[in-house]
Design a protein around this motif. Sequence first.
Motif: not given
Length: 238
Positions: A151, A164-169, A186, A149, A153, A45
Amino acid sequence: MSNDSKEKQDKDNLTAKKKKFRYTLFSTILVLILFAALVGAWFYYQSDMGTLLAIKEPSDISILGPDGTEMSSIDLNYTEDEKTGDQVTVKRVFCVQTSADKHRLEIAHTTNLKGLTFNIYKVSDNGTETVTDEGHTYKYDKTAIAGSYLNLNPDKTRPDYKYADDTYHDKNYERNDQVQIHAEPVYWLASQSLDTNKTNSIKNGTMYRTYYVCEVSWTETETEKETDIFYILAKIVE
């Protein structure tokens, strides 16, 4: 049994064995490809996010362990002395070796461990705290390096765990990949660049080592024993 019947049976058995072999070979290759894809995706990413890269030789910066020993990741195995009740706290020493004046730190980790927190402290000759790692003792001030952090969640249903949220998925994996929730990494980034310790020189004064203490804590019970992958990364700041 006639010769024709026996010959036909032998051919059928051989065909079945070939099919089984091809299936086994395909399954093995598929597992290896998936494993490589998941490992390789971890830091992909960064290419367009302006964060940090995993450091590989030959580079002008590297992450090393106590006394400059090779280190691939932070070892979270602990002794009974590092556990109080169900609270585990480990302290590990690492150093950034570089010729640059400044560098920046990043942490990447999975999120299996309950109550996982960490702090990074800079080693100093005037420090009031001490830690011994791999037979080497270091002093440090217990003022943690600031960071946040990228990303995280905040999950309200299980606040003792990080997610982790979806920012870098979509940068780590393909868009529709189904990833186990605690396997999504994360990323934590230090708020400011850090000064290289130019008083600790090696290689005829062309490289310098700046030491840090990484303190990691988590909650562990007899019924919950998990493992996380914990990486430290560094990048030169121009």
